[in-house]
Design an enzyme around this catalytic site. Sequence first.
Site, PDB file in Angstrom:
ATOM      1  CG  HIS A  47      -0.531  -0.307   2.480  1.00 10.25           C
ATOM      2  ND1 HIS A  47       0.228   0.548   3.228  1.00 10.25           N
ATOM      3  CD2 HIS A  47      -0.689  -1.427   3.226  1.00 10.25           C
ATOM      4  CE1 HIS A  47       0.503  -0.030   4.381  1.00 10.25           C
ATOM      5  NE2 HIS A  47      -0.024  -1.218   4.410  1.00 10.25           N
TER       6      HIS A  47
ATOM      7  CG  HIS B   9       5.725   3.263  10.036  1.00 13.06           C
ATOM      8  ND1 HIS B   9       4.662   2.452  10.308  1.00 13.06           N
ATOM      9  CD2 HIS B   9       5.329   4.496  10.417  1.00 13.06           C
ATOM     10  CE1 HIS B   9       3.660   3.147  10.825  1.00 13.06           C
ATOM     11  NE2 HIS B   9       4.048   4.407  10.919  1.00 13.06           N
TER      12      HIS B   9
ATOM     13  CD  GLU C 217       3.366   8.360  11.967  1.00 19.61           C
ATOM     14  OE1 GLU C 217       2.527   7.606  12.485  1.00 19.61           O
ATOM     15  OE2 GLU C 217       4.201   7.978  11.133  1.00 19.61           O
TER      16      GLU C 217
ATOM     17  CE1 TYR D 199      -4.936   3.714  11.375  1.00 17.94           C
ATOM     18  CE2 TYR D 199      -3.501   2.918  13.122  1.00 17.94           C
ATOM     19  CZ  TYR D 199      -3.666   3.434  11.849  1.00 17.94           C
ATOM     20  OH  TYR D 199      -2.572   3.646  11.054  1.00 17.94           O
TER      21      TYR D 199
ATOM     22  CG  HIS E  70       3.305   6.428  17.090  1.00 17.92           C
ATOM     23  ND1 HIS E  70       2.269   5.980  16.312  1.00 17.92           N
ATOM     24  CD2 HIS E  70       3.140   5.848  18.304  1.00 17.92           C
ATOM     25  CE1 HIS E  70       1.507   5.159  17.027  1.00 17.92           C
ATOM     26  NE2 HIS E  70       2.011   5.067  18.231  1.00 17.92           N
TER      27      HIS E  70
ATOM     28  CG  HIS F  75       4.857   3.952  15.039  1.00 20.71           C
ATOM     29  ND1 HIS F  75       5.892   4.769  14.682  1.00 20.71           N
ATOM     30  CD2 HIS F  75       3.822   4.301  14.244  1.00 20.71           C
ATOM     31  CE1 HIS F  75       5.494   5.587  13.717  1.00 20.71           C
ATOM     32  NE2 HIS F  75       4.250   5.320  13.429  1.00 20.71           N
TER      33      HIS F  75
END
Length: 424
Positions: A284, A327, A333, A342, A357, A363
Site C-alpha cells: 500500500h 515503520h 505523528e 483503527y 509516535h 511503531h
Amino acid sequence: MTSYIPGFGNHVATEAVPGALPIGRNAPQRPAYGLYAEQLSGTAFTAPRHENRRSWLYRLRPTAEHPPYRPYDGAPRFAPGTSGAPLPPNRLRWDPMAMPQVGTDWIDGMTTMLANRDPADLEGVAVHVYACNRDMDRVFVDADGELVFLPQAGRLTILTELGRLDIAPGQIALVPRGVRFRVELPDGEAAGYVAENHGSLFRLPDLGPIGANGLGNSRDFETPVAWFEDRDEPTPVVQKFLGSLWTMTLDHSPLDVVAWHGNLAPWRYDLSRFNTINTVSFDHPDPSIFTLLTSPSDVPGRANADLVLFPPRWMVAEDTFRPPWFHRNVMSEAMGLITGAYDAKAEGFRPGGLSLHNLMAGHGPDHASWQAASAAELKPHRIEGTMAFMVESCWPYRPTTHALAHAQLDYDAVWKDFPKARLP
Ligand SMILES: [Fe+2]
C-alpha cells in the site's frame, strides 16, 4: 437556516443585509449604512497571487475599538506551553478525556496535549482535545493559528464573524487565525479534537499523477454566508496570543459583520466526501495518499502539518500485509480516532483517545493486529464504521505537562513478545 457556498479558498461575496456590500471598491469613503470596512489578512500583503488570502469585512463597529487585554486566569489546561525538560523518546497514548462535572464551555474545556515550535515562529502545530457541556456566552479568538475542529461526540455550532458553521462528528470545520467565534452545543455536551496550525495556511495538496480529481475535492468545502448579531451587551473576549490567554470585555458582540468578501473564510467539510485512493494490486502507498490538507514548510515536500484521514475503505491488496507495516519516520505523528477502530491497533486506542509516535519512534501494528493480519485470508474486505486521523508534522511534538502526567502506563506492551524470525 444557514447557507453555504461550496469551494475551497475561492472568492466569496456575501451580505446579510441587501446593499451592505460595496461594489467596485473595498473601502468606499462612506460604506452603506455607516458600516466600517476592515481588511483581515491571512497571508502577507505581498504573498504571490495564488497564495494570497484576505477578506474585507463590513461591520457595525471596527475591531480596533476595545479596551486593553489582561491575563485570563481560566482554562488551566489550555495553552500552558510545554516543558523544556528532556523528552523521553517514548511512544505515548491517551484515553479519551472525561466530561467535566461542572458547567464548562469550550474555552475552559480545552486541554492542550501536544505542541511543537513557538507560535511566534509562525511554524508548528498543536493538538488539543476538548470536553464541554455549556454554551459559550463569550467570544474566542486565536492569534496563534487557524483552528481545525474535529468533533468526536456531540454537534457544534460555531458562530463566527464570517458566518455560522454547524458540524457533527464526521464533519470538520476550520476557523481562520484571528476570526472571532462562539461555540454552542446543540446536544448539551461535546467532545473532540482541535488542531491549531501556526504555520502556512492549510491547503489542498497537489495531486500529481492522480490528476485533477480525488482526495478532498474543493467543491465539498462549504463556506458560510454572511450572518451577524446586533447585540449591545457586555461580551467578554478571550484571545490566545503567543501561547497565553488574555481577556477583555466589549460592550457589544463582535460577531457583527454584516457583509464580507474575499478568499479567507471559515469552512466545513464532510469527511465522508473524501475520495480515498489506495492500491488495487499489492503493497500500500505511504499514508500521504490519505492527505486531506497540507500546511507546507519552507522545505519542498516536508509538511509543517498534514491532516490525514483513515476512512472506511475496501482492502483488496494481494499478497500484502494490509494494515500499516512497521515503520520509523522522520515526521512525527499525532493520531486521533473519531469513531470505530483503527486497523493497526486491536485495543486501547478508543474514540476520543490520542497517540503520539514522535521522530524515529518504532511503531506499527500491535501484536494482536500483526497476528490477525498475517493469518488473514486475503479476500477483498471493507473496513467499516471507522474514522481515524493523523496530524503529521516535521517538527517533533512535545506533550504538555498535563499530557505527560496522564499518558497510558503500558502502551509499549502492545509491541511485546513478537516471535523471533526463524532462519533456515
Ligand atoms: Fe505511523
